[in-house]
Design a protein around this motif. Structure first.
Motif, mmCIF file in Angstrom:
data_model
loop_
_atom_site.group_PDB
_atom_site.id
_atom_site.type_symbol
_atom_site.label_atom_id
_atom_site.label_comp_id
_atom_site.label_asym_id
_atom_site.label_seq_id
_atom_site.Cartn_x
_atom_site.Cartn_y
_atom_site.Cartn_z
ATOM 1 N N ILE A 1 0.826 -1.204 0.000
ATOM 2 C CA ILE A 1 0.000 0.000 0.000
ATOM 3 C C ILE A 1 0.861 1.254 0.000
ATOM 4 O O ILE A 1 0.421 2.331 -0.405
ATOM 5 N N GLY A 2 2.096 1.120 0.456
ATOM 6 C CA GLY A 2 3.005 2.264 0.536
ATOM 7 C C GLY A 2 3.178 2.786 1.948
ATOM 8 O O GLY A 2 3.606 3.928 2.141
ATOM 9 N N VAL A 3 2.860 1.958 2.944
ATOM 10 C CA VAL A 3 2.978 2.335 4.354
ATOM 11 C C VAL A 3 4.082 1.504 5.000
ATOM 12 O O VAL A 3 4.065 0.275 4.928
ATOM 13 N N LYS A 4 5.023 2.175 5.652
ATOM 14 C CA LYS A 4 6.152 1.502 6.287
ATOM 15 C C LYS A 4 5.842 1.173 7.749
ATOM 16 O O LYS A 4 5.087 1.888 8.400
ATOM 17 N N PRO A 5 6.439 0.125 8.280
ATOM 18 C CA PRO A 5 6.274 -0.165 9.705
ATOM 19 C C PRO A 5 7.041 0.827 10.585
ATOM 20 O O PRO A 5 8.212 1.112 10.325
ATOM 21 N N PHE A 6 6.361 1.370 11.579
ATOM 22 C CA PHE A 6 7.031 2.007 12.708
ATOM 23 C C PHE A 6 6.995 0.932 13.785
ATOM 24 O O PHE A 6 5.996 0.759 14.493
ATOM 25 N N VAL A 7 8.052 0.151 13.860
ATOM 26 C CA VAL A 7 8.037 -1.114 14.600
ATOM 27 C C VAL A 7 7.960 -0.860 16.098
ATOM 28 O O VAL A 7 8.834 -0.193 16.667
ATOM 29 N N GLU A 8 6.941 -1.397 16.728
ATOM 30 C CA GLU A 8 6.869 -1.419 18.191
ATOM 31 C C GLU A 8 7.253 -2.813 18.650
ATOM 32 O O GLU A 8 6.551 -3.789 18.353
ATOM 33 N N TYR B 1 13.408 -7.444 3.164
ATOM 34 C CA TYR B 1 13.049 -6.182 2.513
ATOM 35 C C TYR B 1 14.252 -5.357 2.070
ATOM 36 O O TYR B 1 14.075 -4.365 1.362
ATOM 37 N N GLY B 2 15.433 -5.748 2.491
ATOM 38 C CA GLY B 2 16.645 -5.036 2.084
ATOM 39 C C GLY B 2 17.034 -3.964 3.090
ATOM 40 O O GLY B 2 16.178 -3.295 3.668
ATOM 41 N N ILE B 3 18.332 -3.792 3.283
ATOM 42 C CA ILE B 3 18.799 -2.868 4.310
ATOM 43 C C ILE B 3 18.424 -1.435 3.979
ATOM 44 O O ILE B 3 18.102 -0.636 4.880
ATOM 45 N N GLU B 4 18.407 -1.042 2.719
ATOM 46 C CA GLU B 4 18.071 0.339 2.383
ATOM 47 C C GLU B 4 16.636 0.663 2.762
ATOM 48 O O GLU B 4 16.336 1.792 3.176
ATOM 49 N N GLU B 5 15.739 -0.290 2.637
ATOM 50 C CA GLU B 5 14.352 -0.091 3.054
ATOM 51 C C GLU B 5 14.256 -0.022 4.577
ATOM 52 O O GLU B 5 13.664 0.901 5.138
ATOM 53 N N VAL B 6 14.859 -0.973 5.265
ATOM 54 C CA VAL B 6 14.705 -1.051 6.720
ATOM 55 C C VAL B 6 15.419 0.108 7.420
ATOM 56 O O VAL B 6 15.032 0.500 8.523
ATOM 57 N N LEU B 7 16.413 0.681 6.780
ATOM 58 C CA LEU B 7 17.053 1.871 7.357
ATOM 59 C C LEU B 7 16.082 3.042 7.460
ATOM 60 O O LEU B 7 16.324 3.983 8.232
ATOM 61 N N THR B 8 14.990 2.994 6.727
ATOM 62 C CA THR B 8 13.982 4.059 6.819
ATOM 63 C C THR B 8 12.962 3.778 7.914
ATOM 64 O O THR B 8 12.113 4.626 8.184
ATOM 65 N N TRP B 9 13.012 2.612 8.542
ATOM 66 C CA TRP B 9 12.073 2.245 9.590
ATOM 67 C C TRP B 9 12.553 2.778 10.941
ATOM 68 O O TRP B 9 13.681 3.247 11.089
ATOM 69 N N TYR B 10 11.664 2.669 11.932
ATOM 70 C CA TYR B 10 11.983 3.010 13.317
ATOM 71 C C TYR B 10 11.659 1.802 14.199
ATOM 72 O O TYR B 10 10.668 1.098 13.957
ATOM 73 N N PHE B 11 12.494 1.578 15.211
ATOM 74 C CA PHE B 11 12.288 0.481 16.150
ATOM 75 C C PHE B 11 12.064 1.086 17.544
ATOM 76 O O PHE B 11 12.997 1.606 18.166
ATOM 77 N N GLU B 12 10.839 0.995 18.013
ATOM 78 C CA GLU B 12 10.432 1.562 19.301
ATOM 79 C C GLU B 12 10.298 0.428 20.312
ATOM 80 O O GLU B 12 9.650 -0.592 20.029
ATOM 81 N N VAL B 13 10.888 0.614 21.478
ATOM 82 C CA VAL B 13 10.922 -0.472 22.469
ATOM 83 C C VAL B 13 9.722 -0.377 23.401
ATOM 84 O O VAL B 13 9.627 0.509 24.249
ATOM 85 N N TRP B 14 8.772 -1.298 23.181
ATOM 86 C CA TRP B 14 7.609 -1.512 24.046
ATOM 87 C C TRP B 14 6.550 -0.411 23.897
ATOM 88 O O TRP B 14 6.653 0.470 23.039
ATOM 89 N N ASN B 15 5.530 -0.511 24.761
ATOM 90 C CA ASN B 15 4.443 0.457 24.803
ATOM 91 C C ASN B 15 4.066 0.747 26.250
ATOM 92 O O ASN B 15 3.747 -0.171 27.008
#
Length: 546
Positions: free
Chosen positions: A109-116, A164-178
């Motif tokens: 769809i064109g939406v990236k994960p903001f990983v929690e 997904y490739g490192i260039e893609e995942v470098l655009t993601w964010y990894f947030e620890v917990w909620n």
């Protein structure tokens, strides 16, 4: 009345008293570049809900009309995602296919994960009886199992890089917990451990992510709303120290983010990476549904601006002055059964709060894009005060229209003074403006459920806008969201508020939900467009050059 004239950033503005302002704006004036931080991301309930067709359809809808780039959600490692298995010999086996399915759909769809990074799967959680929410997420921390958590996060991070490739995942964010600071609430706590336990969890998670590639972005503490007392100063949430202020006193207090100061100091001491601060600045004095003890007072409309500036001050004084700020949950309230989420006032609040805070933060993520959401289980009716800007049946709410209107602004600010924001596209040179009425009576307190029955009993505002320097005959569409147009809850009530609407009812309501009022206007032969009208309470108007 004598008018006063000012020159502001190349724009001519005439002010004509307290009952209304005559904005006379030169469309050729110098603009100030700004980013659409409100379109950076939005939220969903939990990852498993992303396996549903309706959820995917609604995500596609908000991507198309609101432009959201990222999506954040709970429960990536919950048992219903079937991620973690242990063999009798203690060997861990990871299964990524459910996560892959959700992420594949999002990215298509064109939406990236903001990983929690949450919650604990069975086998890593300390106590299988310590589960929360309707879907029973595991929240119990055991330091002796921290190595297993580290390995899970590391293997997950490596997997998404491989897929997904490192260039893609470098655009993601990894947030620890909620919201780990809600660590002793028996009804809905998100972390059964101490503040120090969470800091250890962050350390293990950040090291796991960075071990795959040091450039990947990681942050925290993802804590719940700001407070004006000491309830979160200790190792565990001390409800006895909660202070709930009356409405006349709530905005006279000093508010601060939960755990943020201690978290920054910990990261400095341990020399840990901190690429971004994450927190949830709901404008309330309660972090969860109001049964937590709140007296139902709410903070004023400028609380978001105050809270962001407080965070900026903490970062400026730290070793992380360049850390990004991501406000990974936000709405009028953190109550999943608040009727205000379904009706008109939040639309004007969304416009005003976002426009007031341009340039202060990297993102402000609306909680949530959909009512396909089950922290308390399903709602008892199709409108139940759910967080979503779209209800379960796909009916768009006023909050959806607010984000849709914000998304249509240009990227150069020409003028902003309540109630008018004027922008221009640097690419096309075309003008897009917003006008809204966030009533003065509510500036001391954002909308809350107690205002439900009388929220229209507020003052109107006059819109007197003149745009000059346009192309002669330039065409504009003027779109109005108000009590009568695009406010689907009232249309639902008008047909009798059926508990189980028929297919015909739903089709009719879908049509009404999109029926904002639209007019076409044209600039005159001199390139001037004038718009004069009275804005009823909570009205939102988009004025866009075609």
């Amino acid at each position: 009345m004598m008018k006063k004239y000012f020159l502001i950033a190349g724009l001519f503005l005439s002010v004509c008293g307290q009952n209304g302002m005559a904005q006379q704006i030169d469309a050729r004036g110098k603009g100030e570049a700004f980013t659409h931080y409100w379109s950076e991301g939005t939220c969903a309930g939990r990852a498993n809900e992303g396996l549903r067709t309706g959820w995917v359809e609604q995500l596609r809808l908000v991507k198309e009309h609101c432009g959201f780039k990222y999506l954040r959600m709970h429960g990536l490692f919950d048992d219903d995602m079937f991620v973690y298995f242990e063999k009798p010999d203690g060997r861990a086996v990871y299964n990524w296919q459910y996560i892959d399915e959700v992420y594949d759909r999002m990215l298509a769809i064109g939406v990236k994960p903001f990983v929690e990074l949450s919650f604990f799967p069975k086998g890593i959680a300390a106590d299988d009886s310590k589960m929360q929410m309707w879907y029973q997420n595991r929240v119990s921390f055991d330091e002796s199992r921290l190595g297993k958590w580290h390995d899970l996060v590391k293997n997950f991070t490596q997997h998404v890089v491989d897929r997904y490739g490192i260039e893609e995942v470098l655009t993601w964010y990894f947030e620890v917990w909620n919201e780990p600071n809600l660590n002793t609430n028996p009804k809905a706590g998100f972390f059964d451990g101490t503040k120090s336990d969470y800091f250890k969890l962050y350390k293990a998670s950040a090291q796991a992510v960075k071990s795959v590639d040091a450039r990947l972005k990681v942050g925290g503490p993802a804590t719940s709303n700001f407070i004006a007392d000491t309830r979160f100063d200790g190792e565990v949430y001390d409800q006895s120290k909660s202070r709930f202020y009356s409405q006349d006193k709530i905005n006279k207090q000093q508010w601060k983010g939960s755990w943020i100061e201690d978290f920054i100091r910990y990261c400095e001491k341990e020399n840990l990476p901190l690429d971004f601060i994450a927190t949830h600045p709901y404008p309330t004095d309660y972090a969860l549904d109001p049964e937590s003890g709140s007296k139902d007072a709410v903070r004023y409309v400028y609380s978001l601006r105050d809270d962001i500036n407080w965070i900026r001050k903490q970062l400026a004084a730290s070793k992380y002055p360049n850390a990004e700020i991501h406000l990974t949950e936000w709405s009028t309230s953190p109550n999943s059964r608040d009727v205000m989420h379904d009706i008109l006032p939040p639309a004007a609040y969304i416009l005003k709060a976002n426009l007031d805070c341009i340039g202060l933060t990297n993102s402000l993520m609306y909680w949530t894009f959909t009512d396909i959401f089950e922290e308390k289980g399903g709602g008892e009716s199709i409108f139940h005060g759910g967080f979503g800007m779209i209800n379960f049946q796909g009916l768009v709410k006023p909050s959806f229209h607010a984000y849709r209107m914000l998304h249509q602004l240009g990227d150069e600010k020409l003028y902003y003074t309540d109630p008018v924001f004027v922008s221009r596209s640097s690419e096309t040179g075309k003008i897009a403006a917003l006008a809204f009425n966030y009533p003065k009576e509510y500036e001391i307190a954002v909308p809350s459920a107690k205002n439900f029955k009388n929220y229209m009993e507020a003052s109107s505002k006059k819109l007197n806008l003149t745009l000059e320097g346009l192309k002669p005959g330039a065409t504009f569409v003027v779109e109005t969201l108000d009590k009568e147009n695009g406010n689907v809850y009232d249309d639902y009530v008008e047909i009798g508020a059926p508990h189980s609407p028929t297919r015909e009812d739903i089709a009719y309501l879908k049509q009404k939900a999109w029926e904002t009022k639209k007019e076409t206007l044209r600039a005159d032969e001199n390139g001037t467009l004038t718009l004069n009208r009275e804005l009823a309470p909570w009205t939102c108007v988009l004025i866009k050059e075609l």
